[in-house]
Scaffold this motif. Structure first.
Motif, mmCIF file in Angstrom:
data_model
loop_
_atom_site.group_PDB
_atom_site.id
_atom_site.type_symbol
_atom_site.label_atom_id
_atom_site.label_comp_id
_atom_site.label_asym_id
_atom_site.label_seq_id
_atom_site.Cartn_x
_atom_site.Cartn_y
_atom_site.Cartn_z
ATOM 1 N N LYS A 184 -9.500 6.829 -0.255
ATOM 2 C CA LYS A 184 -8.515 6.612 0.808
ATOM 3 C C LYS A 184 -7.158 7.205 0.447
ATOM 4 O O LYS A 184 -6.207 7.069 1.223
ATOM 5 C CB LYS A 184 -8.358 5.119 1.085
ATOM 6 C CG LYS A 184 -9.612 4.456 1.627
ATOM 7 C CD LYS A 184 -9.362 2.981 1.922
ATOM 8 C CE LYS A 184 -10.605 2.332 2.507
ATOM 9 N NZ LYS A 184 -10.387 0.889 2.804
ATOM 10 N N ASN A 185 -7.058 7.811 -0.748
ATOM 11 C CA ASN A 185 -5.767 8.340 -1.216
ATOM 12 C C ASN A 185 -4.674 7.297 -1.108
ATOM 13 O O ASN A 185 -3.557 7.572 -0.634
ATOM 14 C CB ASN A 185 -5.375 9.591 -0.423
ATOM 15 C CG ASN A 185 -6.265 10.771 -0.730
ATOM 16 O OD1 ASN A 185 -6.785 10.890 -1.832
ATOM 17 N ND2 ASN A 185 -6.458 11.636 0.244
ATOM 18 N N THR A 186 -4.988 6.104 -1.543
ATOM 19 C CA THR A 186 -4.063 4.984 -1.429
ATOM 20 C C THR A 186 -3.956 4.243 -2.762
ATOM 21 O O THR A 186 -4.968 4.034 -3.437
ATOM 22 C CB THR A 186 -4.512 4.014 -0.326
ATOM 23 O OG1 THR A 186 -4.577 4.716 0.921
ATOM 24 C CG2 THR A 186 -3.545 2.855 -0.184
ATOM 25 N N SER B 72 0.832 -1.192 0.000
ATOM 26 C CA SER B 72 0.000 0.000 0.000
ATOM 27 C C SER B 72 0.872 1.248 0.000
ATOM 28 O O SER B 72 1.953 1.254 0.595
ATOM 29 C CB SER B 72 -0.901 0.031 1.244
ATOM 30 O OG SER B 72 -1.768 -1.075 1.274
ATOM 31 N N CYS B 73 0.381 2.276 -0.648
ATOM 32 C CA CYS B 73 1.054 3.568 -0.690
ATOM 33 C C CYS B 73 0.015 4.624 -0.324
ATOM 34 O O CYS B 73 -0.856 4.943 -1.131
ATOM 35 C CB CYS B 73 1.631 3.825 -2.071
ATOM 36 S SG CYS B 73 2.320 5.490 -2.310
ATOM 37 N N ALA B 74 0.103 5.130 0.899
ATOM 38 C CA ALA B 74 -0.829 6.157 1.358
ATOM 39 C C ALA B 74 -0.238 7.530 1.077
ATOM 40 O O ALA B 74 0.888 7.821 1.471
ATOM 41 C CB ALA B 74 -1.087 5.986 2.852
ATOM 42 N N TYR C 189 -2.340 0.683 -4.457
ATOM 43 C CA TYR C 189 -1.943 -0.656 -4.066
ATOM 44 C C TYR C 189 -1.130 -1.329 -5.178
ATOM 45 O O TYR C 189 -1.318 -1.039 -6.361
ATOM 46 C CB TYR C 189 -3.170 -1.513 -3.772
ATOM 47 C CG TYR C 189 -4.084 -0.918 -2.738
ATOM 48 C CD1 TYR C 189 -5.214 -0.196 -3.115
ATOM 49 C CD2 TYR C 189 -3.824 -1.076 -1.389
ATOM 50 C CE1 TYR C 189 -6.055 0.354 -2.163
ATOM 51 C CE2 TYR C 189 -4.663 -0.525 -0.428
ATOM 52 C CZ TYR C 189 -5.772 0.184 -0.819
ATOM 53 O OH TYR C 189 -6.598 0.735 0.126
ATOM 54 N N SER D 174 -0.618 11.778 1.148
ATOM 55 C CA SER D 174 -1.280 12.887 1.821
ATOM 56 C C SER D 174 -0.566 14.193 1.508
ATOM 57 O O SER D 174 0.572 14.193 1.039
ATOM 58 C CB SER D 174 -1.304 12.651 3.336
ATOM 59 O OG SER D 174 0.021 12.587 3.836
#
Length: 125
Positions: A75-77, A20-22, A79, A24
């Motif tokens: 989710k601003n994610t 996962s890459c969150a 994958y 922000s």
């Protein structure tokens, strides 16, 4: 802009992992997020990328058919689903964001503006 990777682990050959890459702190309407990896003593390689809309993806030949990139904009994610892992997939995996672009093939530039710190993936034989 902050990117935080997670999901790296030790896995046996043939197994799967989902990274996962969150993301922000960004304000760009258009951007591409890419996944990269770097093994010890080797250069960084681009693996896959996805546009901000999620409509366009790109894969390099080394992972095509085994890895799948996806995004959840709520989710601003982003994958990276990795299947059929091999020992040669062992590396530090990083995600990165390149702003103001829409074509995922910018992955080839390898010079994205914003980078995460990476997550270790180790595949045992």
């Amino acid at each position: 802009v902050q990117l935080v990777e997670s999901g790296g682990s030790l896995v046996q050959a043939g197994g799967s992992l989902r990274l996962s890459c969150a993301v922000s702190g960004f304000i760009f309407d258009d951007y591409v997020i890419g996944w990269f990896r770097q093994a010890p003593g080797k250069e960084r390689d681009g693996l896959s990328s996805i546009s901000s809309s999620g409509d366009n993806t790109y894969y390099t030949d080394s992972v095509k058919g085994r890895f799948t990139i996806s995004s959840d904009n709520a989710k601003n994610t982003v994958y990276l689903q990795m299947d059929s892992l091999k020992p040669e997939d062992t590396a530090v995996y990083s995600c990165a964001l390149e702003p103001y672009v829409t074509d995922p093939q910018v992955l080839a530039r390898l010079t994205f503006d914003y980078w995460g710190q990476g997550t270790q993936v180790t595949v045992s034989s």
